[in-house]
Write a protein that holds these residues in place. Sequence first.
Motif, short mmCIF file in Angstrom:
data_model
loop_
_atom_site.label_atom_id
_atom_site.label_comp_id
_atom_site.label_asym_id
_atom_site.label_seq_id
_atom_site.Cartn_x
_atom_site.Cartn_y
_atom_site.Cartn_z
N GLU A 87 12.14 -6.24 12.97
CA GLU A 87 11.56 -4.91 12.72
C GLU A 87 12.47 -4.09 11.82
O GLU A 87 11.99 -3.31 11.00
N PHE A 88 13.79 -4.26 11.94
CA PHE A 88 14.70 -3.54 11.05
C PHE A 88 14.50 -3.97 9.60
O PHE A 88 14.55 -3.15 8.69
N ALA A 89 14.26 -5.25 9.40
CA ALA A 89 14.01 -5.75 8.04
C ALA A 89 12.76 -5.08 7.46
O ALA A 89 12.76 -4.65 6.30
N LYS A 90 11.71 -4.97 8.27
CA LYS A 90 10.48 -4.31 7.81
C LYS A 90 10.74 -2.83 7.54
O LYS A 90 10.23 -2.26 6.58
N LEU A 91 11.53 -2.21 8.42
CA LEU A 91 11.87 -0.80 8.26
C LEU A 91 12.62 -0.60 6.95
O LEU A 91 12.33 0.33 6.19
N SER A 92 13.55 -1.48 6.64
CA SER A 92 14.31 -1.40 5.39
C SER A 92 13.39 -1.55 4.19
O SER A 92 13.52 -0.83 3.20
N ASP A 93 12.45 -2.50 4.27
CA ASP A 93 11.49 -2.69 3.17
C ASP A 93 10.68 -1.42 2.93
O ASP A 93 10.46 -1.01 1.79
N SER A 94 10.26 -0.79 4.01
CA SER A 94 9.47 0.44 3.91
C SER A 94 10.29 1.54 3.23
O SER A 94 9.79 2.26 2.36
N ILE A 109 12.84 1.18 1.14
CA ILE A 109 13.03 0.83 -0.27
C ILE A 109 11.78 1.14 -1.08
O ILE A 109 11.85 1.70 -2.19
N GLU A 110 10.61 0.82 -0.53
CA GLU A 110 9.35 1.09 -1.23
C GLU A 110 9.16 2.59 -1.47
O GLU A 110 8.73 3.01 -2.55
N ARG A 123 8.98 4.39 -5.22
CA ARG A 123 7.85 5.22 -5.67
C ARG A 123 8.32 6.60 -6.12
O ARG A 123 7.69 7.23 -6.97
N PHE A 124 9.39 7.07 -5.55
CA PHE A 124 9.89 8.41 -5.86
C PHE A 124 10.39 8.50 -7.30
O PHE A 124 10.15 9.48 -7.98
N GLY A 125 11.06 7.46 -7.77
CA GLY A 125 11.66 7.48 -9.11
C GLY A 125 10.68 7.84 -10.21
O GLY A 125 10.89 8.83 -10.94
N THR A 139 10.63 16.90 -3.52
CA THR A 139 10.73 16.49 -2.12
C THR A 139 10.60 14.99 -2.03
O THR A 139 9.68 14.41 -2.59
N LEU A 140 11.53 14.37 -1.35
CA LEU A 140 11.45 12.94 -1.08
C LEU A 140 11.08 12.79 0.39
O LEU A 140 11.86 13.14 1.27
N SER A 141 9.87 12.33 0.64
CA SER A 141 9.41 12.10 2.01
C SER A 141 9.44 10.61 2.28
O SER A 141 8.94 9.82 1.48
N ILE A 142 10.00 10.25 3.39
CA ILE A 142 10.10 8.84 3.75
C ILE A 142 9.36 8.64 5.07
O ILE A 142 9.69 9.24 6.08
N ARG A 143 8.35 7.78 5.02
CA ARG A 143 7.59 7.43 6.21
C ARG A 143 7.89 5.98 6.53
O ARG A 143 7.60 5.10 5.72
#
Length: 84
Positions: A12-19, A21-22, A26-28, A54-58
């Motif tokens: 789950e941490f790996a998936k969380l990290s992928d999320s 990074i994505e 997208r912010f850039g 604003t950088l929102s991270i979900r």
Amino acid sequence: RVNKVVEGAVAEFAKLSDSLIEEVERFGPSILEQIDGAIARLKAGNSGPPLDVTLSIRLSNHDRFSRENAAALSRIQSGDCKMD
């Protein structure tokens, strides 16, 4: 090698990290577009509104990660597992 006790939390941490990074990827392009627009307005003699950035991270799996992490910690603390 990941110990079976923490396999779920690690997955789950790996998936969380992928999320995470994505979201940052997208912010850039979005912020660059806003900056380009602000520069174009300034060159045209218009100040326009200030940039509101604003950088929102979900994190899509935060709840699953928290549950897996808590379950692994519980197994470790209870002594119901063997950590190699």
